[in-house]
Design a protein around this motif. Structure first.
Motif, PDB file in Angstrom:
ATOM      1  N   HIS A  23      -0.154  -6.840  11.386  1.00 46.70           N
ATOM      2  CA  HIS A  23      -0.871  -6.038  10.398  1.00 46.70           C
ATOM      3  C   HIS A  23      -1.848  -6.908   9.583  1.00 46.70           C
ATOM      4  O   HIS A  23      -2.965  -6.485   9.275  1.00 46.70           O
ATOM      5  CB  HIS A  23       0.146  -5.355   9.481  1.00 46.70           C
ATOM      6  CG  HIS A  23      -0.290  -4.003   9.012  1.00 46.70           C
ATOM      7  ND1 HIS A  23       0.571  -3.071   8.489  1.00 46.70           N
ATOM      8  CD2 HIS A  23      -1.514  -3.421   8.977  1.00 46.70           C
ATOM      9  CE1 HIS A  23      -0.109  -1.991   8.174  1.00 46.70           C
ATOM     10  NE2 HIS A  23      -1.364  -2.176   8.450  1.00 46.70           N
ATOM     11  N   HIS A  33      -5.664  -1.724   2.626  1.00 49.95           N
ATOM     12  CA  HIS A  33      -4.621  -2.657   3.075  1.00 49.95           C
ATOM     13  C   HIS A  33      -4.217  -3.609   1.945  1.00 49.95           C
ATOM     14  O   HIS A  33      -3.052  -3.971   1.823  1.00 49.95           O
ATOM     15  CB  HIS A  33      -5.080  -3.439   4.313  1.00 49.95           C
ATOM     16  CG  HIS A  33      -4.909  -2.663   5.581  1.00 49.95           C
ATOM     17  ND1 HIS A  33      -5.937  -2.058   6.236  1.00 49.95           N
ATOM     18  CD2 HIS A  33      -3.784  -2.359   6.286  1.00 49.95           C
ATOM     19  CE1 HIS A  33      -5.477  -1.424   7.304  1.00 49.95           C
ATOM     20  NE2 HIS A  33      -4.170  -1.586   7.355  1.00 49.95           N
ATOM     21  N   TRP A  78      -3.489   7.641   5.651  1.00 52.13           N
ATOM     22  CA  TRP A  78      -2.743   7.073   4.535  1.00 52.13           C
ATOM     23  C   TRP A  78      -2.207   8.179   3.632  1.00 52.13           C
ATOM     24  O   TRP A  78      -2.842   9.230   3.491  1.00 52.13           O
ATOM     25  CB  TRP A  78      -3.672   6.214   3.670  1.00 52.13           C
ATOM     26  CG  TRP A  78      -4.323   5.067   4.368  1.00 52.13           C
ATOM     27  CD1 TRP A  78      -5.392   5.116   5.228  1.00 52.13           C
ATOM     28  CD2 TRP A  78      -3.967   3.679   4.273  1.00 52.13           C
ATOM     29  NE1 TRP A  78      -5.711   3.860   5.659  1.00 52.13           N
ATOM     30  CE2 TRP A  78      -4.860   2.949   5.097  1.00 52.13           C
ATOM     31  CE3 TRP A  78      -2.978   2.986   3.560  1.00 52.13           C
ATOM     32  CZ2 TRP A  78      -4.798   1.566   5.219  1.00 52.13           C
ATOM     33  CZ3 TRP A  78      -2.922   1.604   3.687  1.00 52.13           C
ATOM     34  CH2 TRP A  78      -3.810   0.910   4.509  1.00 52.13           C
ATOM     35  N   ASP A 135       0.468   3.074   4.246  1.00 47.38           N
ATOM     36  CA  ASP A 135      -0.222   3.115   5.539  1.00 47.38           C
ATOM     37  C   ASP A 135       0.646   3.910   6.511  1.00 47.38           C
ATOM     38  O   ASP A 135       1.814   3.576   6.723  1.00 47.38           O
ATOM     39  CB  ASP A 135      -0.380   1.662   6.029  1.00 47.38           C
ATOM     40  CG  ASP A 135      -1.306   1.518   7.225  1.00 47.38           C
ATOM     41  OD1 ASP A 135      -1.512   2.511   7.945  1.00 47.38           O
ATOM     42  OD2 ASP A 135      -1.804   0.395   7.427  1.00 47.38           O
ATOM     43  N   HIS A 184       0.066   1.667  13.826  1.00 43.96           N
ATOM     44  CA  HIS A 184       0.214   0.204  13.903  1.00 43.96           C
ATOM     45  C   HIS A 184       1.124  -0.325  12.798  1.00 43.96           C
ATOM     46  O   HIS A 184       1.625  -1.431  12.888  1.00 43.96           O
ATOM     47  CB  HIS A 184      -1.157  -0.495  13.886  1.00 43.96           C
ATOM     48  CG  HIS A 184      -1.921  -0.348  12.606  1.00 43.96           C
ATOM     49  ND1 HIS A 184      -3.175   0.211  12.519  1.00 43.96           N
ATOM     50  CD2 HIS A 184      -1.606  -0.696  11.332  1.00 43.96           C
ATOM     51  CE1 HIS A 184      -3.601   0.189  11.281  1.00 43.96           C
ATOM     52  NE2 HIS A 184      -2.660  -0.344  10.533  1.00 43.96           N
TER      53      HIS A 184
END
Ligand SMILES: [Fe+2]
Length: 213
Positions: A28, A80, A131, A166, A170
């Motif tokens: 990540h 992020h 998100w 998130d 992934h």
């Protein structure tokens, strides 16, 4: 756009989370660094177009495409950073202290912390790539939860991110199956840095989108 300096990928020390492996985090962090790199790349290329003080008609298609992509990459970088900043190394304590400012704000806006959480978790389970974000309206202190598609569609201008989760695959695919997003959300909750949320509620925002000199 600012024309000086480049955005710097930040380092996050989050090893030992509960239910989110170090392997997932390493992968990540690399993805996040890609957003920082691409934000710099796009910024530089857009600056090339405008440095002569105008955008020529024949430049418009390329300029437009780069500018649209900037919203995606820039929000990818920023979200992020909020996400990693609201996780705590070694894992957290689950739900927040009942006397915390966050619980009081959730009660004031939703009636109870449990209803706030049901809404936030429900958004996190929505199908699609994106998100779940709990925002605070700085004008009146109210919290509201929002679904963001990709990185850039659904963010509310002027609202401050308080809790950012998130839910792109992934974020959990090395630890859970695609259909096990609820397990990842549960793990996310056990790693929330509630102290960071308290700081954000007091207006102390984390170091977002840092630039070199
Ligand atoms: Fe991500």
């Amino acid at each position: 756009m600012g024309t000086t300096g480049t955005y710097q990928a930040r380092q996050f020390d989050l090893s030992g989370l509960k239910g989110i492996s170090d392997q997932t985090l390493e992968m990540h962090f690399k993805l996040y660094e890609g957003y920082v790199k691409e934000t710099n790349n796009l910024t530089e290329r857009i600056n090339e177009f405008v440095k002569d003080g105008k955008v020529d008609q024949e430049e418009l298609p390329a300029y437009s495409e780069l500018t649209r992509r900037l919203g995606f990459e820039y929000n990818g970088m920023v979200l992020h950073e909020y996400y990693f900043d609201n996780l705590i190394k070694g894992g957290g304590t689950g739900d927040p202290d009942r006397t915390s400012q966050f619980v009081r704000a959730a009660e004031g806006s939703f009636g109870s912390y449990e209803i706030w959480k049901a809404d936030f978790v429900g958004i996190g389970k929505m199908r699609g790539v994106g998100w779940a974000i709990c925002y605070q309206n700085p004008a009146n202190g109210r919290l509201s939860n929002h679904w963001i598609t990709l990185h850039e569609t659904g963010n509310v201008a002027g609202f401050m991110p308080i809790l950012v989760m998130d839910v792109w695959e992934h974020a959990f695919l090395l630890d859970y199956k695609p259909a096990e997003r609820p397990k990842y959300i549960e793990a996310f909750f056990s790693n929330i840095a509630w102290g960071e949320l308290e700081r954000r509620l007091k207006g102390q925002q984390p170091q977002i989108a840092q630039k070199s000199a």
